[in-house]
Structures are given as structure tokens and as C-alpha cells.
Design an enzyme around this catalytic site. Structure first.
Site, short mmCIF file in Angstrom:
data_model
loop_
_atom_site.label_atom_id
_atom_site.label_comp_id
_atom_site.label_asym_id
_atom_site.label_seq_id
_atom_site.Cartn_x
_atom_site.Cartn_y
_atom_site.Cartn_z
N GLU A 165 15.64 -69.34 7.49
CA GLU A 165 15.20 -69.77 6.07
C GLU A 165 16.01 -68.92 4.97
OE1 GLU A 165 10.82 -68.77 6.42
OE2 GLU A 165 10.55 -70.83 7.50
N CYS A 209 18.55 -66.36 -2.03
CA CYS A 209 18.09 -65.22 -1.14
C CYS A 209 18.18 -65.67 0.39
CB CYS A 209 16.57 -65.07 -1.38
SG CYS A 209 16.16 -63.84 0.17
N CYS A 243 14.68 -60.73 13.55
CA CYS A 243 15.00 -59.08 13.13
C CYS A 243 14.80 -58.23 14.23
CB CYS A 243 14.15 -58.62 11.74
SG CYS A 243 14.94 -57.04 11.26
N CYS A 253 9.35 -53.88 10.78
CA CYS A 253 8.64 -53.48 9.66
C CYS A 253 7.24 -53.96 9.80
CB CYS A 253 9.27 -53.82 8.44
SG CYS A 253 11.02 -53.01 8.25
N CYS A 275 6.25 -57.15 7.66
CA CYS A 275 7.07 -58.23 7.29
C CYS A 275 6.96 -59.24 8.41
CB CYS A 275 8.58 -57.73 7.61
SG CYS A 275 9.61 -58.97 7.63
N CYS A 298 9.07 -62.67 -0.87
CA CYS A 298 9.60 -61.42 -0.01
C CYS A 298 8.76 -61.09 1.14
CB CYS A 298 9.59 -60.52 -0.87
SG CYS A 298 11.21 -59.75 -1.44
S1 SF4 Z 1 11.67 -56.03 6.47
FE1 SF4 Z 1 11.61 -57.51 7.97
S2 SF4 Z 1 13.59 -58.37 7.79
FE2 SF4 Z 1 13.91 -56.66 6.84
S3 SF4 Z 1 14.41 -55.19 8.04
FE3 SF4 Z 1 12.21 -54.84 8.20
S4 SF4 Z 1 11.57 -56.28 9.91
FE4 SF4 Z 1 13.93 -56.89 9.38
#
Ligand code: SF4
Length: 346
Positions: free
Chosen positions: A94, A107, A114, A118, A121, A339
Site C-alpha cells: 500500500e 508515503c 515487515c 513493532c 503496527c 500511520c
Molecule cells: S513500525 Fe511496522 S513497518 Fe515500521 S519497522 Fe515497525 S513493524 Fe515494520
């Protein structure tokens, strides 16, 4: 897709020139094809109207052009546009266009999913499937530039690498994409209008400084206390704040570019005075500014945006310590484009 054929856009101009020479043609033909691929955005070899039919067929026999395809485009009530982009192997990433009065910002994503974890996220839940190629990153920008012209009557002005993925875990391809974006043969954008946002991989931050990159650096910090940061960004256990700090000092000494810290304040996690005090100390190591970002809860609601009193406290304490701080309202919430929300829900 024919897996034996190579993506022609993985070739540099020199490699294309060499290819034509080896085929007994003029090296100059490589320049023409390169221009079609990058300046004129050709999607098929048949688009290359000043290339002979035989040559186009020869290219068709050897290569493919793996353009991305905008599969679904959603527009938010606040003007934000989100593209779900289909790649040649049917994976989806995306990217988002964020309009304000004075700029339109793209963006973009750098990985499918990923590899980091995190906790706040949505992308982290997808796990990393693969890195994006330079042309797949570049194409996202081109698609958003086109939408910016169409809907807002102006070209794209800024780019942030804050979409899906950790850009420094796909460093070479991100760098190649930025080279193309900033080159006169690509979009000719100034690198000063590009921000690479990382969760903070110290050795890669040092490498960027050594590579003398010209774009800007943002770090998703979210806490300047190791214990807290590790609980929300587990990779901090491997790269604790002391090593991040050392890399950032190195970055500033080499580039003289101020660092932006992206920071979300969550209720019960980092909304106390001791959290602000730690951030103030961290900011003193290298010239920096702080973006306080509004959080958009993802489905399970484990993380909640802190009360406005906590945000006010952050702002006051940072300002009292002469640290520039901006409070950034989130955009595109109604289409999951804000975000931390990019997760291919469709
Ligand atoms: S915020 Fe999400 S996309 Fe960014 S590094 Fe952490 S897990 Fe990966």
C-alpha cells in the site's frame, strides 16, 4: 509471467547499452529504450514507437516490464488517497498520498510486510514476505505523482518512506529507487524533499552517513527508555538506545542533517513525566526535532492514544528545553491509511 525472462528495468543504462551491442545493434539503442522505460513510462515494448518492430520483438523474447498495477484506490473524506498496489507476483503493498494546503506527500512502502515486530503496527502482523525492487518503489511514487496532478492539480512535492516495511532492511533497493526519483532521467525531485524513516538500525544509519546520502532521516523513537522501547519495539533488545544514539551522533557529524524523531504517546505506556525527561536527554545528543504523531488504534485496541494533557505536557517540556516539536494530526483514518495502519485489509 514468464519466469525465465528478466525484468528489463533491473538493468542500468550501461547494461542496456551493452546488451544492444552484444546483439549487434548500436549501443545508442539502449539509451532510447532506457528513456522509454523511465522518462516515458512505457508499459509495453509496443509503446516504444521509435524502435523497430523486429527490435521490439527481440526485447519481448528476452525481457518483461514488471509494472505495478494500482488494484484498488480509495479516497478519504479528508482528501487522502490510498493505493493498494499489485506486484508482478500478485503480492500487494500500500502507498498513500497525503495532501495539505502547501504540499502533497507520498508515503511509500519498501517491503511486502515487515521483518520487525513493532507491537503497535498493523504491518508487523503481515510478516516480511519480500523486499520491493527499486522499480516497484519508483512506480509507487509515479502512481501517486499522477494522482496528485489529477486530483490536486499539482505535482507530488515530498516523499516519506513510512509505508510498509523497514527501508533500511532493503537499503540497496531503496537507494536505487531514490537515485531514480532524484535523477533528471527519472522524476528529478530534490533529495531534500525525501525522508527515510527507520525504526533505528544503527549500522545502517552509519552506512547512510558514509554513503553521503542527501535525503533526510527520521527515526521512529517512541521511547527513550530502553525497557519501554523494547516492550513496544522488541528489536530494541538487539540494538539498544545507546547504540542508536551513537549512530545518530555519527550521522549528524558526517551529514550535518538534523534528525526527526517520530513519537507516539500512548496511554499508560509512555505518557509520564519520566518519559518526556528521557526524550529531552536523548534529543540533546544531536540536533533534532520531535514530531508527536496522533495514533490510530488497530483492531485489538491494546494501544490507545494518550490523553491530550499528556501531549500538552510533552509539548511544553520539549519547548522549555528549546527542542522544536510539532504535533501532527493523522490523516486518512477512515480508509486505514494512517500511520501504522497499512495492512492490506482489502
Ligand atoms: S513500525 Fe511496522 S513497518 Fe515500521 S519497522 Fe515497525 S513493524 Fe515494520
Amino acid at each position: 509471467m514468464d519466469i525465465k525472462k528478466k525484468d528489463i528495468r533491473a538493468l542500468t543504462k550501461e547494461q542496456l547499452r551493452d546488451f544492444f551491442e552484444k546483439e549487434g545493434d548500436k549501443a545508442f539503442r539502449g539509451n532510447q529504450v532506457y528513456e522509454w522505460l523511465w522518462n516515458k513510462g512505457a508499459h509495453t515494448f509496443d509503446d516504444m514507437t521509435n524502435i523497430s518492430k523486429e527490435t521490439r520483438q527481440m526485447l519481448e523474447d528476452n525481457f518483461v516490464i514488471n509494472h505495478i498495477k494500482v488494484d484498488v484506490m480509495q479516497r478519504s473524506s479528508d482528501g487522502t488517497v490510498k493505493n493498494a498496489v499489485r506486484l508482478h507476483d500478485d503480492l500487494i503493498v500500500e502507498s498513500v498520498l497525503i495532501p495539505t494546503k502547501t504540499r502533497t506527500t507520498a508515503c511509500v512502502s519498501s517491503q511486502v510486510g515487515c521483518s520487525l515486530d513493532c507491537k503497535f503496527c498493523a504491518t508487523a502482523r503481515l510478516k516480511r514476505m519480500r523486499n520491493l525492487n527499486p522499480d516497484e518503489i519508483y512506480d509507487q511514487v509515479v502512481a501517486i505523482d499522477r494522482e496528485s496532478r489529477l486530483y490536486f492539480d499539482r505535482p507530488l512535492s515530498n516523499i516519506v518512506f513510512m509505508g510498509m516495511g523497514e527501508p533500511l532492511m532493503n537499503y540497496n533497493n531503496v537507494l536505487k529507487a531514490i537515485d531514480k526519483i532524484t535523477s533528471p532521467e527519472g522524476l528529478g525531485m530534490s533529495p531534500k524533499r525525501i525522508v527515510v524513516s527507520t525504526s533505528g538500525v544503527p549500522k545502517m544509519i552509519k552506512k547512510m552517513a558514509d554513503d553521503n546520502v542527501k535525503f533526510k532521516l527520521a527515526v521512529s523513537l517512541h521511547s527513550a527508555i530502553d525497557e519501554v522501547r523494547t516492550s513496544i519495539m522488541p528489536f530494541n533488545a538487539t540494538f539498544p538506545l545507546a547504540s542508536l544514539r551513537e549512530a545518530l551522533v555519527y550521522w549528524y557529524e558526517k551529514t550535518k542533517n538534523r534528525i526527526t524523531y517520530e513519537y507516539v504517546v500512548w496511554e499508560g505506556i509512555n505518557d509520564k513525566r519520566k518519559d518526556v525527561d528521557a526524550l529531552v536527554q536523548f534529543c540533546k545528543f544531536a540536533p533534532s526535532k520531535v514530531n508527536l504523531i496522533e495514533y490510530n488504534p488497530i483492531d485489538d485496541g491494546q494501544f490507545q492514544q494518550a490523553k491530550s494533557e499528556a501531549i500538552d505536557m510533552y509539548q511544553q517540556v520539549l519547548e522549555a528545553n528549546n527542542i522544536t516539536v510539532t504535533v501532527r494530526r493523522s490523516r486518512g483514518k477512515d480508509i486505514d491509511a494512517a500511520c501504522g495502519q497499512l495492512a492490506n485489509k482489502g
